[in-house]
Enzyme design. Structure first.
Site, PDB file in Angstrom:
ATOM      1  N   SER A 139       0.854  -1.182   0.000  1.00  0.00           N
ATOM      2  CA  SER A 139       0.000   0.000   0.000  1.00  0.00           C
ATOM      3  C   SER A 139       0.892   1.234   0.000  1.00  0.00           C
ATOM      4  O   SER A 139       1.767   1.363   0.863  1.00  0.00           O
ATOM      5  CB  SER A 139      -0.890  -0.048   1.244  1.00  0.00           C
ATOM      6  OG  SER A 139      -1.713   1.097   1.325  1.00  0.00           O
ATOM      7  N   LYS A 165      -0.924  -0.869  -4.486  1.00  0.00           N
ATOM      8  CA  LYS A 165      -2.166  -0.165  -4.150  1.00  0.00           C
ATOM      9  C   LYS A 165      -1.830   1.280  -3.853  1.00  0.00           C
ATOM     10  O   LYS A 165      -0.986   1.565  -3.003  1.00  0.00           O
ATOM     11  CB  LYS A 165      -2.806  -0.852  -2.933  1.00  0.00           C
ATOM     12  CG  LYS A 165      -3.773  -0.016  -2.106  1.00  0.00           C
ATOM     13  CD  LYS A 165      -4.546  -0.901  -1.154  1.00  0.00           C
ATOM     14  CE  LYS A 165      -4.788  -0.233   0.189  1.00  0.00           C
ATOM     15  NZ  LYS A 165      -5.504  -1.116   1.135  1.00  0.00           N
ATOM     16  N   LEU A 166      -2.480   2.190  -4.586  1.00  0.00           N
ATOM     17  CA  LEU A 166      -2.263   3.618  -4.364  1.00  0.00           C
ATOM     18  C   LEU A 166      -3.376   4.169  -3.495  1.00  0.00           C
ATOM     19  O   LEU A 166      -4.562   3.973  -3.790  1.00  0.00           O
ATOM     20  CB  LEU A 166      -2.258   4.377  -5.702  1.00  0.00           C
ATOM     21  CG  LEU A 166      -1.257   3.925  -6.775  1.00  0.00           C
ATOM     22  CD1 LEU A 166      -1.372   4.843  -7.994  1.00  0.00           C
ATOM     23  CD2 LEU A 166       0.166   3.928  -6.224  1.00  0.00           C
ATOM     24  N   LYS A 167      -3.009   4.883  -2.455  1.00  0.00           N
ATOM     25  CA  LYS A 167      -3.996   5.606  -1.662  1.00  0.00           C
ATOM     26  C   LYS A 167      -4.424   6.823  -2.473  1.00  0.00           C
ATOM     27  O   LYS A 167      -3.579   7.508  -3.059  1.00  0.00           O
ATOM     28  CB  LYS A 167      -3.367   6.045  -0.336  1.00  0.00           C
ATOM     29  CG  LYS A 167      -3.087   4.882   0.605  1.00  0.00           C
ATOM     30  CD  LYS A 167      -4.392   4.242   1.054  1.00  0.00           C
ATOM     31  CE  LYS A 167      -4.188   3.350   2.265  1.00  0.00           C
ATOM     32  NZ  LYS A 167      -5.467   2.784   2.736  1.00  0.00           N
ATOM     33  N   ASP A 193      -7.208   2.861  -3.164  1.00  0.00           N
ATOM     34  CA  ASP A 193      -7.975   2.835  -1.914  1.00  0.00           C
ATOM     35  C   ASP A 193      -8.277   4.261  -1.474  1.00  0.00           C
ATOM     36  O   ASP A 193      -7.357   5.045  -1.228  1.00  0.00           O
ATOM     37  CB  ASP A 193      -7.163   2.110  -0.829  1.00  0.00           C
ATOM     38  CG  ASP A 193      -7.939   1.936   0.473  1.00  0.00           C
ATOM     39  OD1 ASP A 193      -9.095   2.397   0.561  1.00  0.00           O
ATOM     40  OD2 ASP A 193      -7.371   1.339   1.417  1.00  0.00           O
ATOM     41  N   ASN A 195     -10.404   5.078   1.207  1.00  0.00           N
ATOM     42  CA  ASN A 195     -10.742   5.204   2.643  1.00  0.00           C
ATOM     43  C   ASN A 195     -11.896   6.192   2.864  1.00  0.00           C
ATOM     44  O   ASN A 195     -11.793   7.105   3.682  1.00  0.00           O
ATOM     45  CB  ASN A 195      -9.521   5.611   3.471  1.00  0.00           C
ATOM     46  CG  ASN A 195      -8.503   4.487   3.610  1.00  0.00           C
ATOM     47  OD1 ASN A 195      -7.423   4.573   3.040  1.00  0.00           O
ATOM     48  ND2 ASN A 195      -8.848   3.423   4.332  1.00  0.00           N
ATOM     49  N   GLU A 218     -11.116   0.541  -3.729  1.00  0.00           N
ATOM     50  CA  GLU A 218     -11.464   0.142  -2.372  1.00  0.00           C
ATOM     51  C   GLU A 218     -12.152   1.292  -1.637  1.00  0.00           C
ATOM     52  O   GLU A 218     -11.645   2.421  -1.618  1.00  0.00           O
ATOM     53  CB  GLU A 218     -10.158  -0.254  -1.663  1.00  0.00           C
ATOM     54  CG  GLU A 218     -10.307  -0.864  -0.293  1.00  0.00           C
ATOM     55  CD  GLU A 218      -8.927  -1.270   0.265  1.00  0.00           C
ATOM     56  OE1 GLU A 218      -7.976  -1.465  -0.524  1.00  0.00           O
ATOM     57  OE2 GLU A 218      -8.796  -1.368   1.494  1.00  0.00           O
ATOM     58  N   ASP A 243     -13.999  -2.291   2.337  1.00  0.00           N
ATOM     59  CA  ASP A 243     -13.105  -2.505   3.476  1.00  0.00           C
ATOM     60  C   ASP A 243     -13.896  -2.074   4.724  1.00  0.00           C
ATOM     61  O   ASP A 243     -14.559  -2.902   5.370  1.00  0.00           O
ATOM     62  CB  ASP A 243     -11.818  -1.681   3.254  1.00  0.00           C
ATOM     63  CG  ASP A 243     -10.879  -1.651   4.452  1.00  0.00           C
ATOM     64  OD1 ASP A 243     -11.222  -2.196   5.512  1.00  0.00           O
ATOM     65  OD2 ASP A 243      -9.773  -1.069   4.346  1.00  0.00           O
ATOM     66  N   LYS A 267     -10.103  -7.748   7.054  1.00  0.00           N
ATOM     67  CA  LYS A 267      -9.141  -7.410   8.112  1.00  0.00           C
ATOM     68  C   LYS A 267      -9.689  -8.008   9.391  1.00  0.00           C
ATOM     69  O   LYS A 267     -10.766  -7.606   9.857  1.00  0.00           O
ATOM     70  CB  LYS A 267      -9.020  -5.899   8.274  1.00  0.00           C
ATOM     71  CG  LYS A 267      -8.291  -5.195   7.156  1.00  0.00           C
ATOM     72  CD  LYS A 267      -8.318  -3.699   7.392  1.00  0.00           C
ATOM     73  CE  LYS A 267      -7.635  -2.953   6.251  1.00  0.00           C
ATOM     74  NZ  LYS A 267      -7.995  -1.512   6.288  1.00  0.00           N
ATOM     75  N   GLY A 295      -4.376  -4.895   5.637  1.00  0.00           N
ATOM     76  CA  GLY A 295      -3.313  -4.699   6.613  1.00  0.00           C
ATOM     77  C   GLY A 295      -3.560  -3.439   7.415  1.00  0.00           C
ATOM     78  O   GLY A 295      -4.212  -2.503   6.930  1.00  0.00           O
TER      79      GLY A 295
END
Ligand code: NPQ
Ligand code: MG
Length: 372
Positions: A139, A165-167, A193, A195, A218, A243, A267, A295
């Site tokens: 990540s 995985k790019l935030k 992702d 968030n 995500e 997630d 998770k 993670g």
């Protein structure tokens, strides 16, 4: 078996580099560890559980001080008072207390670790692992510039990570994805992702990611916005992965049936433990939905358990089960080191790893013993 005592221990682990997400920047991991002492037919044992809550309620409503508080006041006393046939009974004893899944997961994991160590069985064997090593993704945080991001991604690819995985967040989405594709090509397994940083009104912007053949996006929307994800899924070609929204096997089944997600991130902390995490795996397999292990910047303790889970047959996408060195210059346990893009599934009793005593002493900021 019976609980003879529980230690709540706080440790502070500096990160190798700041990790920026849409909810903030972390430079230090402040972690609650749970150590249980048990006695039973196979003698005395101890077990470890790592609570994945952050110090603040930014990823989810849980945070480390709250987890310590609910463990001290409610969860540990209830478990100490109940008959304890084994770790599989922990969730039922804790069920009257709403929420606090990360705290419950840490306690259940510690009891399971103690039980398995006493019986000489590994987490992998207990959960149903079918691989002795698992492919690993990484990540990558939000950076202040695209060149800086490209350097970071290039470094991880050189290390052997098999998926990036790019935030992302509004203002840092299409450009970084385009830049990574242009520099590193179409063969890189790539996902993003958010968030929860977007709203349904951003659907047209998120659809601009469609041409880049991402594995998934995500958690674009709020954790409670399941219906929003259903609507968004109809407007995107990129598969949606949930997630934050998935907190139980029942949630997972509902989200899948509603069409809110095409992929699931598991998770164990978020869903109340490894046993519930396995049930989510089973639900996903039954629906033909790909699942992968997320993670939470775990130390070697949590990392060991995640690797065991990620070795189940339904985990068909690489997870965020990165090597110790992705986050920590010195891990709490013997480090997990990437080998050809893979990490080994521990085979020793329980988690198969223990804290290095000197390292544990060095990073401990507080301890508390709860006699049972
Ligand atoms: C995720 N993890 O998938 C999380 C979010 C996350 C590896 O991207 C401190 C503690 C910092 C937990 C930053 C990854 C964190 C954290 C991000 C969890 O959404
Ligand atoms: Mg996520």
């Amino acid at each position: 078996m019976k609980l003879t005592g529980v230690e709540l221990r706080r440790v502070a682990m500096p990160l190798v580099a700041p990790f920026r997400t849409s909810f903030g920047t972390e430079t230090m991991r402040d972690i609650l560890l749970v150590r249980v002492a048990t006695d039973g037919a196979n003698g005395a044992a101890e077990g470890w559980g790592e609570c994945v809550a952050m110090s603040g309620p930014l990823y989810s409503s849980e945070y480390a001080d709250a987890a310590a508080d609910v463990l001290r006041r409610f969860l540990v006393p209830a478990l100490a008072a109940a008959p304890l046939p084994g770790a599989h009974a922990v969730a039922g004893v804790l069920a009257p207390f709403k929420g606090h899944r990360m705290a419950k997961a840490a306690l259940e994991t510690a009891v399971l670790d103690a039980e398995l160590r006493a019986e000489g069985r590994s987490f992998g064997r207990e959960l149903g692992a079918v691989h002795d090593r698992v492919p690993c993704g990484v990540s990558v945080g939000i950076m202040s510039s695209v060149p800086e991001l490209l350097d970071a991604v290039g470094g991880y690819l050189a290390e052997g990570y098999v998926r990036i995985k790019l935030k992302i967040e509004p203002g840092w989405d299409v450009e970084p994805v385009r830049a990574v594709r242009e520099r590193y090509g179409d063969d890189v397994l790539l996902q993003v992702d958010a968030n929860t940083a977007y709203t349904l009104g951003d659907a047209r912007q998120l659809a601009r990611l469609d041409p880049f053949d991402l594995l998934l996006i995500e958690q674009p929307l709020d954790e409670e916005d399941v219906l929003g994800h259903v609507e968004l899924a109809r407007q995107l070609r990129t598969p949606i992965c949930l997630d934050e929204s998935i907190t139980s096997a029942r949630d997972a089944a509902a989200a899948i049936r509603l069409g809110a997600c095409q992929v699931v991130n598991v998770k164990p902390g978020r869903v109340g433990g490894y046993l519930e995490a396995r049930r989510i795996h089973d639900v996903c397999v039954a629906h033909g939905v790909p699942v992968w292990c997320g993670g939470m910047l775990e130390t070697g303790l949590g990392r060991a358990a995640n690797l065991a889970l990620a070795a189940l047959p339904g985990f068909t996408l690489p997870g965020d089960t990165s090597a110790s060195g992705r986050y920590y210059a010195v891990d709490l346990t013997e480090p997990f080191v990437l080998d050809d893009g893979h990490l080994p599934v521990p085979t020793g009793p329980g988690l198969g790893v223990v804290p290095v005593p000197e390292r544990l002493a060095e990073i401990t900021t507080a301890t508390e013993w709860l006699a049972c």
